[in-house]
Design an enzyme around this catalytic site. Structure first.
Site, PDB file in Angstrom:
ATOM      1  N   ASP A   1       6.921  18.146  -3.387  1.00  0.00           N
ATOM      2  CA  ASP A   1       7.095  16.706  -2.817  1.00  0.00           C
ATOM      3  C   ASP A   1       7.182  15.940  -4.113  1.00  0.00           C
ATOM      4  OD1 ASP A   1       4.694  15.572  -3.678  1.00  0.00           O
ATOM      5  OD2 ASP A   1       3.835  15.973  -1.542  1.00  0.00           O
ATOM      6  N   SER A   2       7.198  14.642  -3.729  1.00  0.00           N
ATOM      7  CA  SER A   2       7.341  13.386  -4.666  1.00  0.00           C
ATOM      8  C   SER A   2       8.851  13.107  -5.089  1.00  0.00           C
ATOM      9  CB  SER A   2       6.593  13.922  -6.078  1.00  0.00           C
ATOM     10  OG  SER A   2       5.167  13.946  -5.949  1.00  0.00           O
ATOM     11  N   GLY A   3       9.392  12.119  -4.711  1.00  0.00           N
ATOM     12  CA  GLY A   3      10.681  11.417  -4.905  1.00  0.00           C
ATOM     13  C   GLY A   3      11.835  11.862  -3.950  1.00  0.00           C
TER      14      GLY A   3
ATOM     15  N   GLY B   1       7.592  11.998   2.724  1.00  0.00           N
ATOM     16  CA  GLY B   1       6.524  11.003   2.877  1.00  0.00           C
ATOM     17  C   GLY B   1       6.992   9.686   3.069  1.00  0.00           C
TER      18      GLY B   1
ATOM     19  N   TYR C   1      -9.251  15.808   1.865  1.00  0.00           N
ATOM     20  CA  TYR C   1      -9.808  15.260   0.581  1.00  0.00           C
ATOM     21  C   TYR C   1     -11.363  15.673   0.658  1.00  0.00           C
ATOM     22  CZ  TYR C   1      -6.106  11.812   0.237  1.00  0.00           C
ATOM     23  OH  TYR C   1      -4.855  11.314   0.270  1.00  0.00           O
TER      24      TYR C   1
ATOM     25  N   TYR D   1       0.964  -1.237  -0.119  1.00  0.00           N
ATOM     26  CA  TYR D   1      -0.013   0.108   0.041  1.00  0.00           C
ATOM     27  C   TYR D   1       0.653   1.078   0.128  1.00  0.00           C
ATOM     28  CZ  TYR D   1      -3.584   3.384   1.318  1.00  0.00           C
ATOM     29  OH  TYR D   1      -4.403   4.498   1.430  1.00  0.00           O
TER      30      TYR D   1
ATOM     31  N   SER E   1      -3.488  14.067   7.664  1.00  0.00           N
ATOM     32  CA  SER E   1      -4.291  13.413   6.462  1.00  0.00           C
ATOM     33  C   SER E   1      -5.906  13.293   6.652  1.00  0.00           C
ATOM     34  CB  SER E   1      -3.914  11.924   6.045  1.00  0.00           C
ATOM     35  OG  SER E   1      -4.829  11.409   5.004  1.00  0.00           O
TER      36      SER E   1
ATOM     37  N   HIS F   1       1.552  13.368  -6.003  1.00  0.00           N
ATOM     38  CA  HIS F   1       1.254  12.260  -5.229  1.00  0.00           C
ATOM     39  C   HIS F   1       2.145  11.157  -5.094  1.00  0.00           C
ATOM     40  CE1 HIS F   1      -2.486  11.989  -2.628  1.00  0.00           C
ATOM     41  NE2 HIS F   1      -2.082  10.855  -2.446  1.00  0.00           N
TER      42      HIS F   1
ATOM     43  N   ARG G   1      -3.913   0.831  -9.014  1.00  0.00           N
ATOM     44  CA  ARG G   1      -2.947   0.432  -8.260  1.00  0.00           C
ATOM     45  C   ARG G   1      -2.743  -1.029  -8.204  1.00  0.00           C
ATOM     46  NH1 ARG G   1      -3.631   4.686  -3.184  1.00  0.00           N
ATOM     47  NH2 ARG G   1      -3.789   6.760  -4.481  1.00  0.00           N
TER      48      ARG G   1
END
Length: 414
Positions: free
Chosen positions: A338-340, A361, A157, A45, A129, A299, A192
């Site tokens: 963010d991301s990576g 993250g 969300y 996940y 979150s 994301h 996914r």
């Protein structure tokens, strides 16, 4: 003189004299250790991304296309290195942010409270979150943000029910959350395969919906006034409430730009940042709509397969935002990235390309899985020490000296 985060290096070596060994500072190895502790479903996940996972790989690969150019003999003093940043009218000692992540109870029993507590102690903004395992009030209170003079943000969300949205935002504001982070790219879960092949959706079993399950409007409207958190709640009650919660948080219908006015009305004059911005036109629309910042993110590759790497878009977006004329006495919009992000060098590159702050993250998630709050703390201290040492050894006394001129593209002709 500042409080050098690179002191973590000395702390580790001194501890070694008495036989102490730290949690691994090799974050790739840490992920493997987490994999060994977690269920296959929980690991997949967090580790998984959309479809072929091309976007997730692109995020990592894009960092390798930028190289830092070290400069020598610049009278740099490590003990005086600083990395201040100003976000939404408040000053912070470091440029790190905790990216929002849901369903943390599958990683460790302490869940969101462990992550928030680690962030609060290090004065790193924590983003709670919507899909948390613990209610927003409990996390804010138990992490002792005010006692630590730290900051918590609330990630939304966006529900389809405006009454539920209003209730969640009022609760977050009342609890003490300062910044509203609106995630734009998860109005429907991406494809996914790692989760699909195991038929694993934790939300269907009541995981990751603590904020909604504890909301009075949700309970009254979607649970007939019977709380799914009550000891008397049956499995059918929880399943029914879970389905209702998912239909609100991931409804399969995107909101529109015109609806941002509603969020501003509900949140008031507090800062709002839009997370998921990937282009200059969208950044421009966000600012024109009165948002206080943009969060450049895909994301972590979890939503759109084959999408552009976030880092590739960062500089053009930050250049646009920095070029905006602002009224006297007001601050320009904030740019978060963010991301990576996996290393101190990654943080440095993102700041050089114009980010005001960098969110992390998956690395801290692996620390949470291995060792709870201490595991998260160790990961954050590792990244900060790595970042500070890397920056100073490259010839910088402060992150305020960073610019694109400190980098070269490795895939460009000489």
């Amino acid at each position: 003189m500042s409080d050098p985060k690179s002191g973590f290096l000395r702390e580790i070596y001194i501890g070694g004299l008495t036989g102490q060994r730290p949690q691994t500072t090799d974050l790739k190895l840490l992920e493997q250790q987490a994999r060994e502790k977690l269920s296959p479903e929980a690991y997949a996940y967090v580790a998984g991304s959309a479809s072929t996972e091309t976007t997730a790989r692109a995020n990592l690969a894009e960092f390798e296309k930028w190289a830092i150019v070290p400069r020598m003999l610049r009278s740099t003093t490590l003990a005086d290195f600083t990395s201040p940043t100003r976000l939404f009218g408040r000053d912070y000692p470091t440029p790190l942010i905790i990216a929002p992540m849901g369903v943390q109870a599958q990683l460790h029993p302490q869940a969101d409270i462990a992550t928030a507590s680690a962030a609060a102690e290090l004065q790193i903004p924590y983003t709670h979150s919507s899909a948390a395992s613990r209610p927003l009030e409990a996390v804010y209170e138990q992490a002792r943000f005010e006692e630590n003079e730290s900051d918590a943000w609330f990630q939304l969300y966006w529900p389809t029910d405006d009454e539920l949205t209003e209730s969640l935002l009022k609760r977050a504001k009342k609890a003490g959350y300062r910044v509203l982070v609106v995630t734009l790219d998860t109005w429907q879960l991406g494809w996914r395969p790692r989760d699909l092949d195991q038929a694993y959706n934790p939300f269907l079993t009541g995981e990751g919906v603590a904020n909604v399950f504890s909301d009075p409007v949700f309970v009254e409207k979607y649970c007939d006034g019977k709380s799914p958190l009550a000891p008397t709640a049956t499995k059918d009650d929880i399943t029914s409430a879970s389905v209702a919660a998912i239909s609100q948080l991931s409804p399969g219908v995107s909101r529109s730009w015109s609806e941002l006015a509603l969020l501003r009305k509900l949140w008031g004059d507090g800062p709002i940042v839009l997370k998921g911005i990937q282009s200059v036109p969208d950044a421009a629309r966000a600012i024109q709509a009165g948002m206080d910042g943009v969060w450049v993110s895909n994301h972590g590759g979890r939503q759109v397969d084959g999408a552009v790497a976030s880092l590739r878009q960062l500089h053009s977006i930050s250049e646009y935002v920095r070029g905006i004329e602002v009224e006297e006495g007001k601050e320009r919009p904030t740019v978060i990235f963010d991301s990576g992000v996996r290393t101190g060098a990654n943080v440095m590159v993102a700041l050089c390309l114009g980010a005001d702050a960098v969110a992390v993250g998956r690395p801290w998630a692996w620390g949470l899985a291995v060792n709870g709050q201490e595991g998260v703390t160790s990961v954050l201290k590792t990244i900060l020490a790595d970042f500070e040492l890397n920056s100073a050894l490259a010839g910088f006394q402060s992150s305020t000296q960073f610019s694109k001129a400190a980098l070269v593209r490795t895939d460009a002709p000489l």
